[in-house]
Design a protein around this motif. Structure first.
Motif, PDB file in Angstrom:
ATOM      1  N   LYS A 143       3.295  10.697   0.281  1.00  0.00           N
ATOM      2  CA  LYS A 143       3.758   9.317   0.217  1.00  0.00           C
ATOM      3  C   LYS A 143       3.073   8.617  -0.943  1.00  0.00           C
ATOM      4  O   LYS A 143       1.862   8.724  -1.117  1.00  0.00           O
ATOM      5  CB  LYS A 143       3.445   8.588   1.528  1.00  0.00           C
ATOM      6  N   HIS A 144       3.855   7.886  -1.721  1.00  0.00           N
ATOM      7  CA  HIS A 144       3.344   7.220  -2.916  1.00  0.00           C
ATOM      8  C   HIS A 144       2.983   5.764  -2.591  1.00  0.00           C
ATOM      9  O   HIS A 144       3.798   5.011  -2.070  1.00  0.00           O
ATOM     10  CB  HIS A 144       4.402   7.270  -4.021  1.00  0.00           C
ATOM     11  N   HIS A 145       1.758   5.378  -2.949  1.00  0.00           N
ATOM     12  CA  HIS A 145       1.307   3.996  -2.814  1.00  0.00           C
ATOM     13  C   HIS A 145       0.970   3.482  -4.213  1.00  0.00           C
ATOM     14  O   HIS A 145       0.025   3.979  -4.845  1.00  0.00           O
ATOM     15  CB  HIS A 145       0.053   3.896  -1.934  1.00  0.00           C
ATOM     16  N   ASN A 146       1.707   2.519  -4.708  1.00  0.00           N
ATOM     17  CA  ASN A 146       1.396   1.916  -6.002  1.00  0.00           C
ATOM     18  C   ASN A 146       0.405   0.785  -5.750  1.00  0.00           C
ATOM     19  O   ASN A 146       0.762  -0.317  -5.347  1.00  0.00           O
ATOM     20  CB  ASN A 146       2.664   1.377  -6.673  1.00  0.00           C
ATOM     21  N   MET A 147      -0.877   1.064  -6.019  1.00  0.00           N
ATOM     22  CA  MET A 147      -1.942   0.109  -5.708  1.00  0.00           C
ATOM     23  C   MET A 147      -2.186  -0.878  -6.850  1.00  0.00           C
ATOM     24  O   MET A 147      -2.920  -1.857  -6.667  1.00  0.00           O
ATOM     25  CB  MET A 147      -3.235   0.865  -5.386  1.00  0.00           C
TER      26      MET A 147
END
Length: 702
Positions: A143-147
């Motif tokens: 899962k990608h989290h753009n922080m």
């Protein structure tokens, strides 16, 4: 004839014929030899979960991205995952559209951690900020989290109280608390924990060990070093020490690609804009072992996995034993802290013998490099140069089909499939079917680098004839010859001597007899795309429109030096030639080991090895005397004994091509002789210099 002689030279210098075997660090005798991989693997970060070890590395602009390897013994690795198949940003640059690109950018310097029942891989994407990928299984799905946030080249620590910290910055080192749901940094938490002026660099890796915080980082001013900073609090204050420096394993810096000062560089420029920089073979520069992580093995021992520059191959990984000294995790062994042997005993062994309760892995390479394209998916070793156009390629009838799209040059060609070159030498061949090409199409085998090069077929506009072209961007040189392809096929080949930073192309119209085309080209490492040499399968159209298609089959990589089983000259009588002086060692009648003139082939210059098992050897002069080291191993302490039981035991250090070092298992130093002082041999050398001429590296001559 020139090509045949070249192949014979490769086979001879590596002690074998070309075989379908790939480099593995595991020597099969309880020892390993660095590098772990003889291909590029930058910015490694290591993670242990139970008895499993995971290594994450940089992939820059190539996809799939953020590679993860798995191991049970820290020596033998397997590629098990990537964090994503393609960049999911709505930005043409990630797909090479409209002359936009992310060469030298993309995603880099990951930190891999395991917490709260899942894996986390943190990394930065240029212009997009901090990214995090999470998965409960290392194989995914991720899962990608753009922080977002301006945090890069970071280390991450999940602390005992549940807080998550990111450590980042060069010189001035900062700590920022992250939100536990990975939605971004917590505003207002960023603080300087190490101020500028402490000689601390970048590429941070944070650990909490026995209640103490340890920060591993690397500095490149004025040359490469790896440091450790420690504190009782995450917020400091920190004290800092160098834990390794100058460990180049005898490899000097490669030539760097240069562009004129004040010139705005643009991918795809003609070669007149490029030059290859000078090479200082004596300089350590930043090629030495540096940025990477540390880990405790299941037997309690500690190890560093640091990257090192290996010429035009790029940056790869070395495994280095560590010793705790006064509360500091020092690279190396007692007697030679800060340096580490190139060949050492595998983790989980006692002098090469596997410890009880620890399984022994069978030696294997991390990738299958050769590919016949018969499967439903590409092998894990392959990556695309930027995001591919999915409907413009396919695996069809046991072949890779690439549909050509508009491009004026290889570096702008979309849907270019790549894999890293493998050293120290390799020969790569691919079969190309040209039946589907249309006017203006160009297809072939290339090297994605800056500058680039390629060999391939150019489909002429107004005729069905085929032009075979060899292009070298560095010199802006094009060589064209007309070829007849009655079967509609041609075999293309790249012959690489990557330790010597050179490669040449060859071709065949029948798959058997090959002819070289173009010169032996110089290769470089460069900080424009931040990658080493890469093989490229490509098809593009020079007429500014979509064209036909190219089909590739039977991609084969041969590695003449991968089998190192015969590199130790057991059963042979040989001279020992000092690389620094080109003079052979001699068992002096006075009782010391000295040197003599190059023409001396007397009995006292002839040696034999006594195999002590697990890579350990003793050295015997054919006059019946054995080398024995007395005292502290100072100059003149390398003498002889007639008692075989008293003979010194060394660990053989294989430097390929008949080059070697002898590492003492008594004081953890090397035997050698100064090329300038006139002193006899000693056993107090801490390691080789980058040019291999400080007197500690030898060549054996049968």
């Amino acid at each position: 004839m020139r090509f045949i002689l070249f192949l014979m030279a490769l086979a001879t210098c590596c002690g074998m014929n070309a075989q379908s075997v790939s480099w593995t660090a595991d020597n099969g005798n309880g020892t390993f030899t660095n590098p772990l991989f003889y291909d590029e693997f930058s910015d490694p970060d290591i993670l242990r979960v139970g008895d499993d070890y995971y290594l994450a590395g940089t992939t820059m602009h190539a996809v799939p991205g953020l590679v993860i390897l798995h191991s049970k013994d820290l020596v033998n690795w397997e590629n098990v995952s990537y964090c994503f198949d393609r960049f999911d940003f709505d930005d043409e640059a990630f797909s090479l559209k409209n002359h936009k690109e992310v060469y030298g950018q993309g995603i880099w310097a990951p930190a891999i951690r395991y917490a709260n029942g899942q894996f986390h891989v943190f990394s930065n994407v240029n212009g997009k900020g901090l990214q995090c990928y999470t998965a409960k299984d290392i194989h995914g799905p991720w899962k990608h989290h753009n922080m977002q946030g301006n945090i890069y080249d970071l280390g991450v620590l999940f602390d005992d109280d549940g807080k998550v910290y990111a450590i980042h910055g060069y010189g001035t080192v900062k700590c920022t608390e992250l939100k536990p749901d990975m939605s971004g940094p917590i505003e207002g938490t960023e603080r300087v924990i190490i101020p500028e002026g402490n000689g601390v660099g970048e590429g941070h890796h944070m650990y909490k060990i026995d209640g103490m915080y340890y920060l591993i980082s690397t500095d490149y001013k004025p040359n490469g070093r790896t440091l450790c900073s420690r504190s009782k609090s995450i917020w400091g204050p920190y004290e800092t020490r160098v834990i390794t420096a100058d460990e180049t394993y005898g490899y000097h810096a490669a030539s760097l690609t240069q562009v004129p000062r004040g010139t705005k560089y643009r991918i795809g420029e003609d070669g007149t804009k490029f030059s290859l920089g000078p090479v200082d073979k004596d300089a350590t520069a930043c090629t030495n072992a540096h940025q990477g992580g540390i880990v405790q093995y299941k037997d309690g021992s500690w190890w560093a996995l640091f990257m090192q520059d290996f010429h035009s191959i790029g940056r790869t990984v070395c495994l280095m034993p560590m010793t705790w000294k006064d509360g500091w995790p020092m690279v190396g062994l007692e007697g030679s802290l800060g340096r580490a042997p190139r060949t050492w005993f595998k983790p989980g062994t006692q002098m090469g013998t596997t410890l009880s309760g620890i399984s022994s892995e069978k030696p294997h390479a991390p990738y299958m490099r050769s590919e016949n394209f018969d499967g439903k998916q590409l092998g894990r070793v392959w990556q695309w140069n930027h995001n591919p156009e999915e409907n413009m390629w396919s695996l069809k009838s046991g072949k890779l089909r690439l549909n050509s799209m508009p491009a004026e040059q290889l570096m702008w060609a979309r849907n270019t499939l790549t894999q890293r070159v493998i050293g120290p030498q390799s020969i790569t061949t691919v079969e190309l079917s040209v039946k589907g090409l249309k006017a203006g199409d160009v297809a072939g085998l290339g090297n994605i680098n800056v500058p680039c090069s390629w060999i391939g077929i150019v489909m002429n506009n107004n005729t069905k004839s085929y032009t075979l072209r060899c292009f070298e961007q560095l010199t802006n040189d094009t060589i064209d010859i007309q070829v007849t392809l009655p079967k509609g096929k041609i075999w293309l080949r790249s012959i690489g001597e990557y330790d010597n930073d050179q490669a040449q192309y060859a071709y065949s119209t029948d798959g058997t007899v090959f002819h070289t085309l173009g010169r032996m080209m110089p290769l470089s490492y460069q900080l424009i795309s931040f990658q080493g040499s890469r093989h490229a399968l490509f098809a593009f159209n020079m007429n500014g429109k979509n064209g036909g298609y190219a089909e590739f089959d039977n991609f084969k990589v041969e590695e003449p030096c991968a089998d190192r089983s015969k590199n130790i000259p057991f059963g042979k009588t040989f001279r020992i030639i000092n690389k620094a002086t080109n003079r052979p060692a001699i068992c002096d009648p006075h009782g010391i080991l000295y040197d003599t003139h190059i023409g001396d082939k007397s009995q006292r210059t002839q040696f034999q090895l006594i195999d002590k098992g697990n890579g350990k050897v003793s050295l015997k002069c054919v006059d019946g005397r054995y080398i024995k080291v007395y005292g502290e191993g100072l100059a003149g302490d390398v003498r002889f004994t007639t008692n075989a039981e008293e003979a010194e035991v060394f660990l053989w250090q294989d430097y390929l091509d008949h080059d070697f070092m002898l590492f003492s298992l008594k004081n953890h130093r090397y035997i050698g002789k100064s090329p300038t002082t006139g002193s006899p041999y000693s056993m107090d050398f801490v390691g080789p210099d980058p040019a291999r001429r400080n007197g500690s590296i030898f060549r054996w001559e049968e």
